[in-house]
Design a protein around this motif. Sequence first.
Motif, PDB file in Angstrom:
ATOM      1  N   TYR A   1       0.863  -1.177   0.000  1.00  0.00           N
ATOM      2  CA  TYR A   1       0.000   0.000   0.000  1.00  0.00           C
ATOM      3  C   TYR A   1       0.905   1.234   0.000  1.00  0.00           C
ATOM      4  N   SER A   2       0.336   2.375  -0.292  1.00  0.00           N
ATOM      5  CA  SER A   2       1.139   3.576  -0.441  1.00  0.00           C
ATOM      6  C   SER A   2       1.481   4.222   0.897  1.00  0.00           C
ATOM      7  N   ARG A   3       2.509   5.061   0.886  1.00  0.00           N
ATOM      8  CA  ARG A   3       2.829   5.852   2.067  1.00  0.00           C
ATOM      9  C   ARG A   3       1.633   6.719   2.459  1.00  0.00           C
ATOM     10  N   GLU A   4       0.936   7.234   1.449  1.00  0.00           N
ATOM     11  CA  GLU A   4      -0.221   8.083   1.704  1.00  0.00           C
ATOM     12  C   GLU A   4      -1.291   7.313   2.467  1.00  0.00           C
ATOM     13  N   GLN A   5      -1.578   6.077   2.056  1.00  0.00           N
ATOM     14  CA  GLN A   5      -2.582   5.292   2.775  1.00  0.00           C
ATOM     15  C   GLN A   5      -2.114   4.990   4.190  1.00  0.00           C
ATOM     16  N   ALA A   6      -0.820   4.785   4.363  1.00  0.00           N
ATOM     17  CA  ALA A   6      -0.298   4.501   5.694  1.00  0.00           C
ATOM     18  C   ALA A   6      -0.482   5.679   6.637  1.00  0.00           C
ATOM     19  N   ALA A   7      -0.069   6.881   6.164  1.00  0.00           N
ATOM     20  CA  ALA A   7       0.003   8.036   7.061  1.00  0.00           C
ATOM     21  C   ALA A   7      -1.204   8.949   6.983  1.00  0.00           C
ATOM     22  N   TYR A   8      -1.818   9.050   5.802  1.00  0.00           N
ATOM     23  CA  TYR A   8      -2.904  10.007   5.597  1.00  0.00           C
ATOM     24  C   TYR A   8      -4.118   9.318   4.968  1.00  0.00           C
ATOM     25  N   PRO A   9      -4.685   8.332   5.675  1.00  0.00           N
ATOM     26  CA  PRO A   9      -5.812   7.590   5.089  1.00  0.00           C
ATOM     27  C   PRO A   9      -7.060   8.436   4.871  1.00  0.00           C
ATOM     28  N   VAL A  10      -7.164   9.578   5.562  1.00  0.00           N
ATOM     29  CA  VAL A  10      -8.254  10.520   5.299  1.00  0.00           C
ATOM     30  C   VAL A  10      -7.648  11.912   5.166  1.00  0.00           C
TER      31      VAL A  10
END
Length: 955
Positions: free
Chosen positions: A907-916
């Motif tokens: 999964y992406s770094r974005e999904q890891a840290a900023y899921p919303v």
Amino acid sequence: MTITPTVRTFTDRHIGVTDTDHAAAMLDRLGFSSLDELVDAAVPASIRREDALQLAEGLSEEQILARLRGFADRNTVHTQMIGQGFYDTLTPPVIRRNVLESPAWYTAYTPYQPEISQGRLEALLNFQTMVADLTGLQIANASMLDESSATAEAVLLMRRANKKAPATAKTVLDANLFPQTIAVVLGRAEALDIEVEIADLTQGLPDGDITGIVLQQPGNDGAVVDHSEVIQAAKGRGAMVTVVADLLALTLITPPGEQGADVAVGNTQRFGVPLFFGGPHAAYLAIREGLERSLPGRLVGVSKDSAGDPAYRLALQTREQHIRRERATSNICTAQALLAITASMYAVYHGADGLKGIAERTHAHARTLAAALEAAGIPLASRSFFDTLFATVPGRADEVIARAATAGINLRRVDADTVGISTDEATTEAHIDAVAEAFGVSVTSRAMPGDYGFDPALTRTSDYLTHPIFHSIRSETQMMRYLRRLADRDLALDRTMIPLGSCTMKLNSAAEMESISWPELAGIHPYVPAEQSAGWRELIAELEAWLVEITGYAGVSVQPNSGAQGEYAGLHAIRGYHLANGDAGRDVCLIPASAHGTNAASAVLAGMRVVVVKNTEAGLIDLADLTEKIEANRDSLAAIMLTYPSTYGVYDADVRDVCEMVHAAGGQVYIDGANMNALVGLAQPGRFGGDVSHLNLHKTFAIPHGGGGPGVGPIGVAEHLLPFLPGDPAATAVADSPGGSPVVATLFGSAGVLPISYAYIALMGGAGLTRATKVALLNANYIAARLGDVFPVLFTGNHGLVAHECILDLRELTAKSGVTAEDVAKRLIDFGFHAPTLAFPVPGTLMVEPTESEDLGEIERFIEAMRTIRAEIDQVIAGDFTLEASPLRNAPHTAEVVTANEWDRAYSREQAAYPVQALRADKYFPPVGRVDNAHGDRNLVCSCPAPEAFEGTAS
């Protein structure tokens, strides 16, 4: 055009959903046109009170502070030289402001989720290290409730751990223990049919089998005694040894562990924690190696996280009493974390040299006074002492005490012929001169720090507080930054909703908190003459009267200083009632399977046998099984313990029937008031069948949780149980006094935090309290409705509604995906949320309680997080990534992980840290990844690790 200003009350600021449009939208989602209509549907009519709460209209913040100031002004603040386990101390302002008065510390929850509790856990590990070093023992827990109850726990520990002594062996208490400690231990022992003998152990051990002995250093009369001989004699007879020890004295005196003791207990109050009229104060319990599995309370250990870096966590028995229930070895469910942190930071601030300097000054003042008294021919109980003198003045004790009081100093009245004087950190030369004058003598010379008034053989030679944390922080700048760094590693209520079911985490307003550190309240010794605490006693009496009105009982005692202590005190009152009626055989306590785990443990400690009653699949009490259990135990039935609303988050409509069935069989009804947040203003347990209830002031009545304590668990009782409320511990040990056995060392328990609940009730008023209850129901039902399609709600009551909390059932999703409730809890950290209650009362579930203090925006933020997590679970089910490669199993994600040069996850770094999207504006990164619990238990480390353990890790 005339604009009519809107006057917002405190109630408007306490309750989150006050916007009419927001409330209407939430009610519309639930299918109701008004809040009252929702309440009428959810709460059984059979338990509803017919009248409104008979409390005054709510006050403003300015009005409540003025009223509290009035109480404070009616107290008399003297220099406190009474001693007896409570001493004046100087709280460093940097600690008072940045710990005791900081919401980052006092609004945090118990560190059951270690990844978001690293700051508190480090502070508590400092506390454990401090205690272990000073006592000369290997392991200390993360605090106990008070010194006297900690001593009682030590007595039980020795009985559990001593496999050599026969079951009938007695425990021997040295006669030179504090009288309040003896009183509390005797009460605990009587309930469990443990033989206790009080003896002068300076004369040797008494005859007979002994399981353990309890000594005190220094003793009640101030004597500093070489205990090594009696300790070795006890060991030779197969007994274990506990020493009640003053930590400040142990900077100068050989510690218990070096004399062969197995256990040490005591108080850390004089390490910067105000007197608080008796509490809250952090007691301690330290043990030698090999007793870890018998240790009550919480224990912080060092483990590692998913990256292999050091991480702190609660070790071994994080919620042992909930898991083992009636087989638990203790009913302790809370501690004194906030006060333990304060004491630990006092040691960090002063270091070993600073603490020794304070002890030497304290001791020098005592030596100065001793020399003046002896020169005038006034005998002392002991010429070997640390800070306390017992002076013999035949027939003159009251005269001396009165003369000292005229000079603004309180001394201890031991008896008509004996005066006790205790010096402390705040003692000055002028105080010593005034005390000497009260005796009719004068000071002619001053003792100097460094010369000791006890046997040189008892002088401590071993080092202590050698870890760098205790000698690397000396300036206020360093201390301020250290406290801020630790606070930033945590998630507390000042950052986010803490949606814990069963552990109400509501607003703790600044106005409610403000008065507790005022000197006129915080500087009062618990054993001052009653007229000096007039303001305190008025406040407490009014608070008790309000709690009587809220609960429908005949009387209240605020002495229990935790919910579990309240359970014990309530059951002890029931036991006393049966014994007074000649029903010694009534010892069975019925407990539904859905009950709080501490219920069963408390029943056992009160000398009762637990019989579990089944619950139906709908979460209600199984009336058929209840009938069967009552009939099987009709002649021995003592009580039933009900949690209402139930731990499953529903109102049992047949609770009156259950109470009547138990009463008909001669039993009493204990209604656990932990969920009183769903009853205030709507129903009174004392009116729908209860004989006794404990309340959690640290839940329903706004005392903050403090990262794991303080708590207050007062009990309300019906008329026939009034004679069995906890008695005065200071009186019970020396003479008959009304009431049952005391449960802690002071009559009013943790009095210092009672102004918080007093202010909360006064600010809200009857109408505000009732509205708070209704909005708590609205918020819980709104969450249940908004999440029910993605996380089924396990139990519901009338009309498919819940009470103030709901249980989200993940078990079917776990079966499909492998994603556990723990995975969801850890993933919520990435959204900046503390998890709901995990796996209690049903494994594989999350129990959610939003409280009345959260606004719709925060509630929707939580709902968005949970629905986003459900979408990630669906990704696992769909095969987008495996469970082990999912953001759920790898949560929480640290800043170090998401900013690393390498990223090879599915999964992406974005999904890891900023899921919303909202997280981009306000993001909390946990300081550690998921903590390895099993590693921490296999490799038990419970003191501060060496600094090199953290080399190369993120700070």
